[in-house]
Design a protein around this motif. Structure first.
Motif, mmCIF file in Angstrom:
data_model
loop_
_atom_site.group_PDB
_atom_site.id
_atom_site.type_symbol
_atom_site.label_atom_id
_atom_site.label_comp_id
_atom_site.label_asym_id
_atom_site.label_seq_id
_atom_site.Cartn_x
_atom_site.Cartn_y
_atom_site.Cartn_z
ATOM 1 N N HIS A 7 32.813 -6.159 -100.062
ATOM 2 C CA HIS A 7 32.423 -5.853 -101.443
ATOM 3 C C HIS A 7 31.873 -7.110 -102.139
ATOM 4 C CE1 HIS A 7 32.347 -3.866 -105.311
ATOM 5 N NE2 HIS A 7 33.054 -4.859 -105.822
ATOM 6 N N LYS A 10 28.396 -7.745 -100.892
ATOM 7 C CA LYS A 10 27.484 -6.767 -101.483
ATOM 8 C C LYS A 10 27.140 -7.162 -102.914
ATOM 9 C CE LYS A 10 27.397 -2.000 -103.047
ATOM 10 N NZ LYS A 10 28.178 -0.767 -103.181
ATOM 11 N N MET A 11 28.133 -7.599 -103.679
ATOM 12 C CA MET A 11 27.903 -7.977 -105.066
ATOM 13 C C MET A 11 27.018 -9.219 -105.173
ATOM 14 S SD MET A 11 29.053 -5.568 -106.769
ATOM 15 C CE MET A 11 28.585 -6.292 -108.318
ATOM 16 N N MET A 13 24.669 -10.112 -103.005
ATOM 17 C CA MET A 13 23.315 -9.666 -102.683
ATOM 18 C C MET A 13 22.725 -8.878 -103.844
ATOM 19 S SD MET A 13 23.544 -8.661 -98.643
ATOM 20 C CE MET A 13 25.134 -7.837 -98.691
ATOM 21 N N PHE A 14 23.500 -7.951 -104.393
ATOM 22 C CA PHE A 14 23.036 -7.126 -105.510
ATOM 23 C C PHE A 14 22.673 -7.992 -106.710
ATOM 24 C CE2 PHE A 14 23.980 -4.989 -109.519
ATOM 25 C CZ PHE A 14 23.128 -3.896 -109.438
ATOM 26 N N THR A 15 23.532 -8.948 -107.042
ATOM 27 C CA THR A 15 23.295 -9.803 -108.199
ATOM 28 C C THR A 15 22.034 -10.635 -108.031
ATOM 29 O OG1 THR A 15 25.658 -9.870 -108.688
ATOM 30 C CG2 THR A 15 24.304 -11.614 -109.660
ATOM 31 N N HIS A 17 19.372 -10.029 -106.183
ATOM 32 C CA HIS A 17 18.168 -9.202 -106.236
ATOM 33 C C HIS A 17 17.958 -8.556 -107.603
ATOM 34 C CE1 HIS A 17 16.919 -9.874 -102.171
ATOM 35 N NE2 HIS A 17 18.179 -9.750 -101.792
ATOM 36 N N LYS A 18 19.032 -8.357 -108.330
ATOM 37 C CA LYS A 18 18.911 -7.843 -109.697
ATOM 38 C C LYS A 18 18.122 -8.823 -110.566
ATOM 39 C CE LYS A 18 21.902 -7.045 -113.702
ATOM 40 N NZ LYS A 18 23.302 -7.027 -114.141
ATOM 41 N N CYS A 24 12.038 -11.649 -104.557
ATOM 42 C CA CYS A 24 13.013 -12.134 -103.567
ATOM 43 C C CYS A 24 13.277 -13.630 -103.699
ATOM 44 C CB CYS A 24 12.609 -11.771 -102.150
ATOM 45 S SG CYS A 24 12.623 -9.991 -101.876
ATOM 46 N N GLU A 38 26.386 -14.033 -115.617
ATOM 47 C CA GLU A 38 27.408 -13.937 -114.581
ATOM 48 C C GLU A 38 28.456 -15.051 -114.643
ATOM 49 O OE1 GLU A 38 27.641 -11.263 -112.670
ATOM 50 O OE2 GLU A 38 25.811 -10.431 -113.517
#
Length: 97
Positions: A7, A10-11, A13-15, A17-18, A24, A38
């Motif tokens: 998790h 994932k967070m 990577m998500f952050t 790319h957000k 990229c 953040e």
């Protein structure tokens, strides 16, 4: 069901790319906004007004003003390491009481 570490990955990577969007990579402005959202206390507590410039210079490997995902992870690793050092000291002090 993903593990805590999955998790966390994932967070991250998500952050990234957000804030990076389709490019990229992060620009200095993207990185500043990411840090403000953040890590809200990090920039506020900096004594050096040029801290963001120094962070960007350290992370922009190609010196082109962009931060790759790999270099973003270096920032996260450094911040995590600093927090870990604080956590260990704090826990040792707490154990003495």
């Amino acid at each position: 069901m993903p593990s805590h570490m999955e998790h966390a990955m994932k967070m991250m990577m998500f952050t990234f790319h957000k804030f990076a969007g389709d490019k990229c990579y992060l620009t200095k402005e993207n990185l500043r906004v990411l840090m403000e959202k953040e890590f809200p206390g990090f920039l506020e507590n900096q004594k050096d007004p040029l801290a963001m410039n120094k962070i960007m210079k350290d992370l922009s490997q190609c010196r082109d003003g962009t931060v790759s995902f790999q270099n973003f992870l270096l920032l996260i690793a450094g911040l995590t390491n600093s927090c870990s050092d604080y956590f260990v000291v704090h826990m040792k002090q707490k154990g003495k009481k």
